[in-house]
Design an enzyme around this catalytic site. Structure first.
Site, short mmCIF file in Angstrom:
data_model
loop_
_atom_site.label_atom_id
_atom_site.label_comp_id
_atom_site.label_asym_id
_atom_site.label_seq_id
_atom_site.Cartn_x
_atom_site.Cartn_y
_atom_site.Cartn_z
N ASN A 219 8.02 22.42 1.04
CA ASN A 219 8.62 21.73 2.19
C ASN A 219 7.83 20.46 2.47
O ASN A 219 6.75 20.27 1.90
CB ASN A 219 8.65 22.67 3.41
N ASP A 289 8.94 30.91 3.65
CA ASP A 289 9.33 32.28 3.98
C ASP A 289 9.66 33.08 2.72
O ASP A 289 9.57 34.29 2.72
CB ASP A 289 10.54 32.26 4.92
N LYS A 299 7.16 26.92 -19.06
CA LYS A 299 8.14 26.02 -18.46
C LYS A 299 9.55 26.46 -18.87
O LYS A 299 9.83 26.57 -20.08
CB LYS A 299 7.86 24.58 -18.93
N LYS A 348 10.09 33.72 18.84
CA LYS A 348 8.97 33.82 17.89
C LYS A 348 7.68 34.20 18.62
O LYS A 348 6.88 34.98 18.12
CB LYS A 348 8.78 32.49 17.15
N LYS A 352 5.92 37.61 17.43
CA LYS A 352 4.63 37.48 16.74
C LYS A 352 3.45 37.71 17.69
O LYS A 352 2.30 37.46 17.33
CB LYS A 352 4.54 36.11 16.06
O1 PMT Z 1 2.29 18.93 8.43
P1 PMT Z 1 3.02 17.88 9.22
O2 PMT Z 1 3.78 16.91 8.34
O3 PMT Z 1 2.12 17.19 10.20
O4 PMT Z 1 4.16 18.61 10.09
C1 PMT Z 1 3.82 19.47 11.13
C2 PMT Z 1 4.75 20.69 11.18
C3 PMT Z 1 6.16 20.25 11.47
C4 PMT Z 1 4.69 21.47 9.85
C5 PMT Z 1 4.19 21.61 12.33
O5 PMT Z 1 4.23 20.89 13.54
C6 PMT Z 1 4.98 22.90 12.45
O6 PMT Z 1 6.03 22.99 13.07
N1 PMT Z 1 4.45 24.00 11.84
C7 PMT Z 1 5.10 25.31 11.74
C8 PMT Z 1 6.04 25.34 10.58
C9 PMT Z 1 6.74 26.70 10.47
O7 PMT Z 1 6.59 27.34 9.46
O8 PMT Z 1 7.41 27.06 11.53
P2 PMT Z 1 8.28 28.44 11.65
O9 PMT Z 1 9.03 28.28 12.92
O10 PMT Z 1 9.00 28.69 10.41
O11 PMT Z 1 7.18 29.57 11.80
C10 PMT Z 1 6.66 30.01 13.06
C11 PMT Z 1 5.18 30.31 12.94
O12 PMT Z 1 4.99 31.38 12.00
C12 PMT Z 1 4.34 29.15 12.43
O13 PMT Z 1 3.15 29.11 13.18
C13 PMT Z 1 4.09 29.48 10.98
O14 PMT Z 1 2.84 28.97 10.54
C14 PMT Z 1 4.08 31.00 11.00
N2 PMT Z 1 4.55 31.62 9.74
C15 PMT Z 1 5.72 31.27 9.17
C16 PMT Z 1 6.15 31.86 8.02
C17 PMT Z 1 5.35 32.87 7.44
N3 PMT Z 1 5.72 33.47 6.33
N4 PMT Z 1 4.20 33.22 8.02
C18 PMT Z 1 3.80 32.64 9.17
O15 PMT Z 1 2.74 32.97 9.72
#
Ligand code: PMT
Length: 412
Positions: A219, A289, A299, A348, A352
């Site tokens: 991403n 995810d 490859k 969330k 969490k």
């Molecule tokens: O890196 P930049 O370009 O500065 O951009 C910043 C950002 C947009 C990445 C950042 O501000 C942000 O939003 N980060 C969270 C991205 C994310 O995965 O969001 P989510 O809504 O999908 O997940 C919610 C939370 O669960 C997040 O804290 C994530 O780190 C966590 N997570 C998600 C998936 C996973 N498998 N395990 C997790 O712990």
């Protein structure tokens, strides 16, 4: 909804502050003209002292024009007031840039043989030194010892950078980026409470989920948000472990450690290893995810393939797993949302078991992923919601740093 300090407040932190710039005779002096120009734009009140040698590089008139301020060169040029004592009382911060080996040696040994060194001796507030010189001069034990002595005497030292120097040599001694110098000057005016060496984990950047040896799913996370938070926490006394996916960024030098990972599984392992002993976890990383069910060890050939289906399986949800073992730790998540920001972020937060979630809208191009800016809503476990208007990620990290210090100080 309570609005947090607008970006402008941070931006204007130097407005009407009295800053004294001491300029010495090094080739990096031309860069200091641009520092002076930035300080003028930030609204600072400036006065400048030039050493006799510095005037052989750039004229007094140039600094007067760029700084739109008084420039002092001679301790005996005024009759009405004694310049070194007047100037040292007037300024809130003294910055010597560039600082030559000669001037560093003089001030480390208490010399007072020109207006700058005299003023330094009488100056009792925050002092910043920006050494810039040839590598061999910088690395000479005498210079390093003098710098160390000044550090112990309370000077804030900006390490010179490595690279090609004006003389053609390559090594340490280059004048740092003016943005860094500005930031250090701003720091002098930010009153921050600190925590006492509390361990903290910050995650940043994307994860890469490999399909084969050259292709992956990922991403556009740049790591900017997470790196900025790690830096702000370190400045406030946290011992920060920054665990990050691949980015182009350089981590802040005063972190406890920087751990580089690629996949969500690796990030999970590194977080888990440290979680029991940490006081704080901030999950800024954009963790994928899903990952390919199989990572091919060669490859994949495209010949004879019109389409390709890849089976994806779920990655561990790091925060969900952490919520099962969480004790006293403060856990902060981010929510990357493209619709129903508040509703989805609250979900969330609950699922969490977070103490705080920072929600950002990733459907906008002017904030969020990769941008230098963000706009966030803070949603706390007690239902309180606050927001920060579109601001630099640097500023948002600054506010998050303050909030986390407040949370820890309230807990103690
Ligand atoms: O890196 P930049 O370009 O500065 O951009 C910043 C950002 C947009 C990445 C950042 O501000 C942000 O939003 N980060 C969270 C991205 C994310 O995965 O969001 P989510 O809504 O999908 O997940 C919610 C939370 O669960 C997040 O804290 C994530 O780190 C966590 N997570 C998600 C998936 C996973 N498998 N395990 C997790 O712990």
């Amino acid at each position: 909804m309570k609005k947090v300090l607008p970006w402008e407040t941070f931006k204007n932190i130097l407005k009407d502050k009295n800053i004294l710039i001491g300029v010495t005779g090094g080739i990096a002096i031309y860069k200091v003209l641009s520092l002076v120009s930035s300080l003028v734009k930030e609204g600072a009140n400036l006065k400048i002292i030039m050493t006799p040698d510095s005037q052989k590089f750039v004229s007094k008139m140039t600094f007067t024009s760029v700084g739109n301020c008084e420039v002092f060169t001679d301790p005996f040029e005024f009759e009405a007031s004694i310049p070194h004592t007047t100037l040292s009382s007037w300024a809130d911060v003294l910055v010597i840039a560039p600082a030559t080996a000669n001037t560093i040696a003089k001030i480390a040994n208490g010399f007072a043989d020109n207006l700058l060194t005299m003023t330094v001796l009488a100056f009792q507030k925050k002092k910043i030194l920006v050494p810039a010189m040839n590598t061999r001069m910088y690395e000479n034990p005498a210079t390093l010892e003098n710098i160390e002595k000044l550090r112990k005497l309370g000077w804030i030292i900006l390490e010179p950078e490595e690279g090609r120097l004006a003389c053609g040599d390559i090594g340490k001694g280059r004048y740092p980026e003016n943005e860094k110098v500005l930031e250090v000057i701003k720091d002098c005016f930010i009153e921050r409470e600190k925590v006492d060496n509390l361990p903290a984990i910050v995650t940043a950047g994307p994860t890469l989920e490999w399909i084969d040896t050259v292709r992956y799913i990922s991403n556009p996370s740049s790591g900017k948000m997470g790196f900025a938070i790690a830096k702000e926490l370190a400045k406030r006394g946290f011992e920060v472990s920054l665990i990050s996916g691949p980015t182009h960024l350089t981590p802040y030098e005063n972190l406890k450690e920087f751990v580089s990972i690629e996949t969500a599984d690796e990030m999970y392992r590194e977080v888990l290893k440290r979680f029991e002993k940490t006081s704080l976890l901030v999950m800024t990383a954009a963790v994928a995810d899903f990952k390919p069910a199989v990572r091919q060890t060669h490859k994949l050939k495209k010949e004879n393939l019109e389409e390709l289906s890849i089976k994806l399986v779920k990655n561990p949800d790091i925060l969900k797993e952490i919520s099962k073992i969480k004790k006293e730790q403060i856990v902060v998540g981010f929510a990357a949302e493209s619709e129903d920001l508040l509703k989805n972020a609250k979900k969330k937060l609950e699922e969490k078991k977070l103490d705080l979630i920072v929600a950002n809208d990733i459907s906008r191009k002017d904030i969020g992923f990769s941008s230098d800016y963000n706009e966030v809503k803070f949603i706390y476990s007690n239902g309180k919601v606050e927001e920060i208007e579109r601001s630099s990620k640097e500023y948002i990290a600054y506010v998050i740093g303050n909030k986390l210090v407040d949370i820890f100080n309230a807990k103690l």
